[in-house]
Design an enzyme around this catalytic site. Structure first.
Site, short mmCIF file in Angstrom:
data_model
loop_
_atom_site.label_atom_id
_atom_site.label_comp_id
_atom_site.label_asym_id
_atom_site.label_seq_id
_atom_site.Cartn_x
_atom_site.Cartn_y
_atom_site.Cartn_z
N GLU A 1 0.01 -1.21 5.73
CA GLU A 1 1.14 -0.77 6.42
C GLU A 1 0.87 0.77 6.84
O GLU A 1 1.12 1.18 8.05
CB GLU A 1 2.46 -0.96 5.83
CG GLU A 1 3.81 -0.86 6.59
CD GLU A 1 4.23 0.65 6.87
OE1 GLU A 1 5.07 0.83 7.87
OE2 GLU A 1 3.73 1.51 6.14
N ASP B 1 0.82 -1.12 -0.10
CA ASP B 1 0.01 -0.01 -0.06
C ASP B 1 0.79 1.23 0.02
O ASP B 1 2.07 1.27 0.38
CB ASP B 1 -0.94 -0.04 1.22
CG ASP B 1 -0.47 0.23 2.63
OD1 ASP B 1 0.64 -0.89 2.58
OD2 ASP B 1 -0.72 0.67 3.55
#
Ligand SMILES: [Zn+2]
Length: 386
Positions: A138, A76
């Site tokens: 994350e 991400d």
């Protein structure tokens, strides 16, 4: 230019083209990586999130089983909204020895380097397994990796060493601060603003609490000094405040999101108790005098423990040797390394690009950084073959 570097650049361009902002799906990105690995004869386990729009990715090359070395990264990226980008953030652009695009630095550059070396990993007679451990979410508090780590020792093998490739300019990071996030919700009493004595302002209360956090931080600055970190103290930040209805209404509600970046060893629960006592004993009583419904409620919204790999850990010793350095660093930002370390995997952080470019408009990674990373990862493969 080496074919390895051009492979890494092509893979990075592809990875950047997937808009994997944390709130959005990362499935097309994860499926692309799965298909790429399948093309090299590597089987992948995708572990979908509960809501089904995200997935972690785990793959092993070489012998099966626990141990070995894991390459860890997140798929991400942070949002681009409101940032003054000169180019399309999701189309990689090469200029002046740099590759621009969202995630080039944090941290699809590392993922691309790992993936570019998969053919090499396949070619070698590995004595120890190499694992690819790519997560989601994350950037919203290292939450995505947790369900994957929970499968270690069950559906998935437990790596012995985890190499987290967050951007460190290829220096070796063996410690970082912890992150603790909270939401404080304040319920006041609405009234016409011409009759403030009939109301209790939730926004004034929030402002008072924000200033108390500032005072606590000043004390932390004075007493908790660890020169390994920049800044060398535990810091507190109020990230957002929202509340109120209109200019002529005493605001009945306000919400404040705030957090602590804690040095290893800081007694965070004690600090939180102190803050809550201030809220309940100083801020709330005058509000309660107006209405019994007034309340101040604090909720923890996320925890990332501080990370410390430990002196001469297996992961740190290995990476220092492979990158030819003898100094380790501590950083003020959090990584998944603390979760891996807590799960019993010796962990360390080392990756291409600078954190200064992460999360910014015109994020980039220098091509030279990718070259250094590829050399380092090549040595990791050598180690696993010995
Ligand atoms: Zn990152």
């Amino acid at each position: 230019m080496s074919s390895l570097l051009s492979d890494a650049k092509a893979l990075l361009a592809k990875l950047v083209s997937f808009d994997t902002i944390s709130a959005k799906t990362n499935l097309p990105c994860a499926e692309f990586i799965r298909d790429y690995l399948a093309g090299h004869g590597v089987e992948t386990t995708l572990l979908p999130s509960d809501d089904g729009i995200h997935a972690n990715l785990f793959a092993t090359i070489g012998p099966r089983g626990d141990g070995g070395i894991a390459f860890s990264g997140h798929m991400d990226v942070v949002p681009v909204a409101g940032q003054p980008w000169d180019t399309d953030p999701f189309e990689m652009v090469e200029r002046d020895g740099r590759l621009y695009g969202r995630g080039t630095c944090d941290m699809k550059g590392y993922l691309a380097c790992v993936l570019a070396l998969v053919p090499e990993m396949k070619k070698r007679a590995l004595k120890r397994p190499l694992h690819i451990v790519f997560s989601y979410d994350e950037e919203v508090g290292c939450t995505g990796v947790k369900p994957m780590i929970a499968e270690f020792g069950k559906r998935l093998p437990t790596p012995g060493i985890v190499l987290v490739g967050e951007p460190t300019l290829m220096t070796v990071v063996d410690a970082h601060k912890g992150g603790y996030r909270f939401r404080t919700e304040i319920t006041g009493q609405a009234a016409h603003s011409s009759k403030p004595q009939l109301g209790a302002s939730a926004i004034f209360a929030a402002a008072d609490l924000a200033m108390e956090l500032r005072r606590i931080e000043e004390r932390l600055k004075a007493r908790q000094i660890n020169p390994r970190f920049d800044p060398p103290y535990s810091s507190i930040s109020v990230g957002s405040i929202s509340g109120g209805v209109a200019h002529n209404i005493i605001p009945p509600h306000c919400e404040m999101n705030w957090g602590i970046r804690a040095l290893p060893g800081l007694d965070v629960p004690a600090l939180v108790r102190e803050f809550d006592a201030y809220a309940q004993e100083h801020v709330l009583p005058p509000m309660r005098a107006v209405s019994d419904d007034c309340a101040i409620v604090m909720t923890p919204t996320g925890v990332l423990p501080a990370f410390s790999s430990g002196e001469n850990s297996a992961a740190t010793s290995l990476v220092l040797k492979l990158v030819g350095q003898n100094e380790t660093f501590a950083v003020p930002y959090g990584t998944e390394a603390s979760h891996f370390q807590a799960a019993g995997c010796s962990s360390v952080v080392c990756g291409p690009g600078s954190i200064d470019q992460a999360h910014q408009a015109n994020e980039f990674v220098a091509i030279g950084e990718l070259e250094r990373c590829l050399t380092y990862l090549g040595r990791v493969i050598d180690t696993a073959s010995e």
